[in-house]
Write a protein that holds these residues in place. Structure first.
Motif, PDB file in Angstrom:
ATOM      1  N   ARG A  24       0.817  -1.217   0.000  1.00  0.00           N
ATOM      2  CA  ARG A  24       0.000   0.000   0.000  1.00  0.00           C
ATOM      3  C   ARG A  24       0.854   1.273   0.000  1.00  0.00           C
ATOM      4  NH1 ARG A  24      -2.398  -0.366   6.151  1.00  0.00           N
ATOM      5  NH2 ARG A  24      -0.457   0.054   7.274  1.00  0.00           N
ATOM      6  N   ARG A  25       2.167   1.098   0.235  1.00  0.00           N
ATOM      7  CA  ARG A  25       3.092   2.227   0.107  1.00  0.00           C
ATOM      8  C   ARG A  25       2.684   3.396   1.004  1.00  0.00           C
ATOM      9  NH1 ARG A  25       3.408   2.206  -6.510  1.00  0.00           N
ATOM     10  NH2 ARG A  25       4.196   0.077  -6.704  1.00  0.00           N
ATOM     11  N   LYS A  26       2.473   3.069   2.236  1.00  0.00           N
ATOM     12  CA  LYS A  26       2.163   4.062   3.268  1.00  0.00           C
ATOM     13  C   LYS A  26       0.898   4.858   2.954  1.00  0.00           C
ATOM     14  CE  LYS A  26       6.988   4.582   4.607  1.00  0.00           C
ATOM     15  NZ  LYS A  26       8.127   5.529   4.827  1.00  0.00           N
ATOM     16  N   ARG A  27      -0.045   4.232   2.344  1.00  0.00           N
ATOM     17  CA  ARG A  27      -1.340   4.873   2.102  1.00  0.00           C
ATOM     18  C   ARG A  27      -2.438   3.868   2.410  1.00  0.00           C
ATOM     19  NH1 ARG A  27      -3.348   3.436  -3.096  1.00  0.00           N
ATOM     20  NH2 ARG A  27      -1.848   2.207  -4.297  1.00  0.00           N
ATOM     21  N   ARG A  28      -3.614   4.415   2.669  1.00  0.00           N
ATOM     22  CA  ARG A  28      -4.746   3.544   2.959  1.00  0.00           C
ATOM     23  C   ARG A  28      -5.251   2.900   1.668  1.00  0.00           C
ATOM     24  NH1 ARG A  28      -8.157   6.963   7.538  1.00  0.00           N
ATOM     25  NH2 ARG A  28      -6.387   7.208   8.977  1.00  0.00           N
ATOM     26  N   VAL A  29      -5.533   1.587   1.759  1.00  0.00           N
ATOM     27  CA  VAL A  29      -5.825   0.835   0.544  1.00  0.00           C
ATOM     28  C   VAL A  29      -7.102   0.031   0.702  1.00  0.00           C
ATOM     29  CG1 VAL A  29      -3.415   0.667  -0.202  1.00  0.00           C
ATOM     30  CG2 VAL A  29      -4.377  -1.062   1.340  1.00  0.00           C
ATOM     31  N   VAL A  30      -7.704  -0.245  -0.458  1.00  0.00           N
ATOM     32  CA  VAL A  30      -8.845  -1.165  -0.544  1.00  0.00           C
ATOM     33  C   VAL A  30      -8.394  -2.313  -1.445  1.00  0.00           C
ATOM     34  CG1 VAL A  30     -11.243  -1.473  -1.188  1.00  0.00           C
ATOM     35  CG2 VAL A  30     -10.462   0.732  -0.301  1.00  0.00           C
ATOM     36  N   ILE A  31      -8.352  -3.492  -0.881  1.00  0.00           N
ATOM     37  CA  ILE A  31      -7.834  -4.659  -1.602  1.00  0.00           C
ATOM     38  C   ILE A  31      -8.954  -5.679  -1.754  1.00  0.00           C
ATOM     39  CG2 ILE A  31      -6.165  -6.555  -1.562  1.00  0.00           C
ATOM     40  CD1 ILE A  31      -4.324  -4.755   0.038  1.00  0.00           C
ATOM     41  N   GLY A  32      -9.135  -6.127  -2.978  1.00  0.00           N
ATOM     42  CA  GLY A  32     -10.124  -7.163  -3.249  1.00  0.00           C
ATOM     43  C   GLY A  32      -9.465  -8.524  -3.386  1.00  0.00           C
ATOM     44  N   ILE A  33     -10.132  -9.527  -2.910  1.00  0.00           N
ATOM     45  CA  ILE A  33      -9.637 -10.909  -3.012  1.00  0.00           C
ATOM     46  C   ILE A  33     -10.652 -11.680  -3.834  1.00  0.00           C
ATOM     47  CG2 ILE A  33      -9.084 -13.032  -1.780  1.00  0.00           C
ATOM     48  CD1 ILE A  33      -8.857  -9.705   0.007  1.00  0.00           C
ATOM     49  N   VAL A  34     -10.206 -12.216  -4.994  1.00  0.00           N
ATOM     50  CA  VAL A  34     -11.097 -12.929  -5.903  1.00  0.00           C
ATOM     51  C   VAL A  34     -10.442 -14.246  -6.298  1.00  0.00           C
ATOM     52  CG1 VAL A  34     -10.163 -11.691  -7.902  1.00  0.00           C
ATOM     53  CG2 VAL A  34     -12.379 -12.836  -8.084  1.00  0.00           C
ATOM     54  N   ALA A  35     -11.208 -15.312  -6.265  1.00  0.00           N
ATOM     55  CA  ALA A  35     -10.731 -16.625  -6.688  1.00  0.00           C
ATOM     56  C   ALA A  35     -11.064 -16.854  -8.149  1.00  0.00           C
ATOM     57  CB  ALA A  35     -11.352 -17.724  -5.833  1.00  0.00           C
ATOM     58  N   VAL A  36     -10.237 -17.629  -8.816  1.00  0.00           N
ATOM     59  CA  VAL A  36     -10.493 -17.938 -10.225  1.00  0.00           C
ATOM     60  C   VAL A  36     -11.748 -18.795 -10.339  1.00  0.00           C
ATOM     61  CG1 VAL A  36      -9.577 -19.057 -12.289  1.00  0.00           C
ATOM     62  CG2 VAL A  36      -8.048 -17.757 -10.787  1.00  0.00           C
ATOM     63  N   ASN A  37     -11.841 -19.823  -9.488  1.00  0.00           N
ATOM     64  CA  ASN A  37     -12.976 -20.734  -9.507  1.00  0.00           C
ATOM     65  C   ASN A  37     -13.576 -20.826  -8.110  1.00  0.00           C
ATOM     66  OD1 ASN A  37     -12.645 -21.548 -12.281  1.00  0.00           O
ATOM     67  ND2 ASN A  37     -10.881 -22.769 -11.610  1.00  0.00           N
ATOM     68  N   PRO A  38     -14.853 -21.186  -8.002  1.00  0.00           N
ATOM     69  CA  PRO A  38     -15.455 -21.348  -6.669  1.00  0.00           C
ATOM     70  C   PRO A  38     -14.703 -22.401  -5.862  1.00  0.00           C
ATOM     71  CG  PRO A  38     -17.148 -21.300  -8.371  1.00  0.00           C
ATOM     72  CD  PRO A  38     -15.844 -21.371  -9.086  1.00  0.00           C
ATOM     73  N   GLY A  39     -14.680 -22.193  -4.546  1.00  0.00           N
ATOM     74  CA  GLY A  39     -13.993 -23.126  -3.669  1.00  0.00           C
ATOM     75  C   GLY A  39     -12.514 -22.878  -3.561  1.00  0.00           C
ATOM     76  N   GLY A  40     -12.046 -21.760  -4.064  1.00  0.00           N
ATOM     77  CA  GLY A  40     -10.618 -21.479  -4.010  1.00  0.00           C
ATOM     78  C   GLY A  40     -10.139 -20.989  -2.661  1.00  0.00           C
ATOM     79  N   GLY A  41     -11.025 -20.635  -1.750  1.00  0.00           N
ATOM     80  CA  GLY A  41     -10.621 -20.191  -0.431  1.00  0.00           C
ATOM     81  C   GLY A  41     -10.398 -18.704  -0.323  1.00  0.00           C
ATOM     82  N   ALA A  42     -10.969 -17.884  -1.233  1.00  0.00           N
ATOM     83  CA  ALA A  42     -10.773 -16.439  -1.196  1.00  0.00           C
ATOM     84  C   ALA A  42     -11.395 -15.826   0.049  1.00  0.00           C
ATOM     85  CB  ALA A  42     -11.358 -15.808  -2.456  1.00  0.00           C
ATOM     86  N   SER A  43     -12.554 -16.310   0.479  1.00  0.00           N
ATOM     87  CA  SER A  43     -13.214 -15.754   1.662  1.00  0.00           C
ATOM     88  C   SER A  43     -12.379 -15.973   2.910  1.00  0.00           C
ATOM     89  CB  SER A  43     -14.598 -16.386   1.831  1.00  0.00           C
ATOM     90  OG  SER A  43     -15.410 -16.136   0.713  1.00  0.00           O
TER      91      SER A  43
END
Length: 587
Positions: free
Chosen positions: A405-424
């Motif tokens: 984030r380089r010393k800034r506030r960030v919003v990061i999304g986590i997305v899996a390629v396929n369901p069941g990938g463990g992104a949650s």
């Protein structure tokens, strides 16, 4: 979301950029990785070959070999070089005589091998039938049976003789394949070996072959002596008549000698005739003696003894050969599988293809009590760090993500390629570790397809992200405090359009810019890319996206499609996570 899994042993790997041209050299690490990945293929193939070899060794009929040795005395003369050449030629001839059909046939008759099932197979094997069919000989038995059926009583005896001859020839051919005759070194000793299904039978065959060979040698010498004797008998008769004529001429000339020179000539001719006659008579006597008492050129010096162990099958050699072939075939199959496998198994597959700054491996694990870790429930009221499952290795991943984030506030999304990938699960753990580090953290469940976080953390919440999009003031009550530094915004009830698509419109009461004024780090759980278009919609609104793949299941082609698609819509790909990696790969 795979809430039944704990991720540990994280190894964030910073990889150099992919080379612009040429292939990277094969290293020892690559070979060890190949063996760790494909050892099951190699072991299974080797085991299969060993099973086949073991089955053959256990089911194959054992074969025993007995040896009989004979010494040959060549009857040669001449110079030393001539004798050596003549001896070699003589012994080579004796070897061929020992393998002749007369010797082998005599052994078959003496031991009754033409009735032994080991030598006469009345039912041809499948291989023999196929060979006969390919050679067009399948109709011979039918023709023979038809001829035998149509023949009269007078023709049955010749037909039986023909059939007996065929059986005997088959036994002779089988014995020829099961015997061997060789010269031992450069000596005059030859060795006759015979193979059989029992030790005693092998001994009997070897000794009988030696005796039959000696009898054949004696018969050949006797026959030669007999022919020589018959010729000498005729020659002696001719010499006897010539001697009588010479003696008569000498007697007639002596009664009336007129020329002394003529007399001497007749006397000399008569003496020469008498000497030749006497020598021929002596040779005839010797030839008759050789006929009545012939002597063989070969003598048995070592009779066959009972073999102590089987000669075939060679169990050790077969097992070793099967293991070597199995390893070779296993390596070949593993190489083919490895070369054609498009599934993600190594970090550099994504890093080289996608040019990502980092790729992380996450290994699956279980808690000490045998049960899987669960998400924190809202309202636990425990503010200590011990209330959260600090998973070994996730700290490194969290530090890597926070450093981006380089010393800034960030919003990061986590997305899996396929369901069941463990992104949650990864989103939840990153939020927990971020809050433990002291950063004000917000975890948002935007996975409309499968809201695992909301069901696990706040299953009874009445308001959520969907409601906050319509009324921004609800954020204060909808965001549930899990710890003093961590809040969770559940999904809420989705009616038609997913929250991710609504956020991308920028016409909602909630904006990430406003949230960043209150929170240092915001983690957004997004629906799997292959199951929903939410990632394409919301990714441009985020500061970065982490792409989650499943080790050994997600293909590199699908992953690159996700990365390229997200980049095309303006998203920044921070890195990738290879989830569910085995312990041996993660280490």
């Amino acid at each position: 979301m795979t809430s039944s899994t704990i991720f540990s042993g994280v190894s964030p790997i910073s990889l150099p950029p992919a080379p612009t041209g040429g292939n990277s050299p094969l290293t020892l690490r690559d070979m060890l990785f190949f063996i760790r990945m494909r050892w099951l293929w190699i072991a299974a193939t080797t085991f299969a070959f060993l099973v086949l070899a073991g089955s053959y060794v256990l089911t194959a009929e054992p074969t025993f070999v007995a040896n009989t040795q004979l010494v040959i005395v060549p009857q040669v003369s001449g110079s030393e070089a001539q004798r050596a050449f003549a001896e070699d030629a003589f012994i080579e001839g004796q070897l061929e005589i020992a393998k002749s059909s007369d010797v082998v046939g005599g052994t078959v008759t003496a031991l009754g091998l033409d009735t032994d099932p080991d030598f006469v197979d009345q039912t041809p094997s499948l291989q023999d039938r196929a060979k006969n069919w390919l050679m067009g000989a399948s109709s011979e038995p039918d023709t023979a049976s038809q001829e035998a059926a149509g023949a009269g009583p007078r023709d049955r005896q010749p037909q039986q003789q023909i059939e007996d001859g065929r059986i005997r020839d088959r036994a002779i051919a089988t014995l020829l394949n099961m015997m061997g005759v060789r010269r031992i070194g450069s000596s005059t000793i030859i060795e006759i070996s015979a193979a059989a299904s029992t030790p005693q039978k092998a001994v009997d065959i070897a000794d009988t072959l030696a005796r039959q060979y000696i009898q054949k040698n004696i018969a050949m010498k006797a026959n030669a002596s007999r022919q020589y004797s018959e010729w000498l008998t005729r020659f002696v008769s001719e010499q006897q008549r010539g001697l009588a004529e010479a003696a008569s001429a000498l007697a007639s000339f002596t009664s009336n000698p007129r020329d002394q020179f003529k007399l001497a000539e007749l006397q000399s001719a008569t003496d020469a005739r008498r000497t030749l006659y006497e020598n021929t008579l002596n040779q005839l006597t010797e030839a008759k003696q050789r006929i009545t008492y012939p002597v063989s050129d070969a003598t048995i010096v070592s009779r066959a003894t009972l073999p102590l162990s089987k000669a075939r099958p060679r169990s050790t050699l077969i097992i070793a050969f099967a293991a070597a072939v199995g390893l070779g075939v296993g390596f070949a199959l593993a190489l083919i599988r490895h070369a054609g496998d498009r599934r993600i198994v190594r970090p550099n597959q994504i890093a080289d293809a996608g040019g990502l700054p980092f790729v992380t491996l996450l290994a699956t694990s279980r808690t000490s009590n045998g049960h899987s870790a669960r998400f924190l429930a809202a309202g636990t009221g425990n503010s200590t760090a011990a209330a959260y499952p600090v998973i070994p290795g996730m700290v490194e991943l969290s530090a890597t993500v926070v450093g981006l984030r380089r010393k800034r506030r960030v919003v990061i999304g986590i997305v899996a390629v396929n369901p069941g990938g463990g992104a949650s699960t990864i989103a939840c753990e990153l939020a927990v570790l971020s809050s433990i580090s002291g950063a004000q953290t917000l975890l948002i469940d935007a996975a409309a397809q499968k809201s695992s976080l909301s069901k696990s953390i706040a299953p009874h919440s009445s308001t959520g992200l969907v409601d906050v999009l319509d009324n921004g003031e609800l954020i204060r009550t909808a965001a549930l405090p899990l710890t003093p530094a961590l809040k969770f915004l559940p999904l809420g009830k989705v009616v038609e359009v997913s929250p991710a698509i609504r956020l991308s419109s920028r016409r909602t009461q909630l904006s990430f810019a406003e949230l960043k004024k209150e929170f240092d780090a915001i983690f957004v759980d997004i629906s799997a890319f292959s199951a929903s278009p939410d990632a394409n919609a919301i990714a441009p609104e985020l500061d970065g996206v982490l792409v989650v793949t499943s080790h050994g299941h997600t293909s590199i082609d699908d992953t690159m499609h996700v990365i390229e698609t997200l980049r095309n819509v303006g998203a920044e790909i921070l890195g990738a996570i290879i989830n569910h990696a085995p312990k041996r790969i993660e280490s």
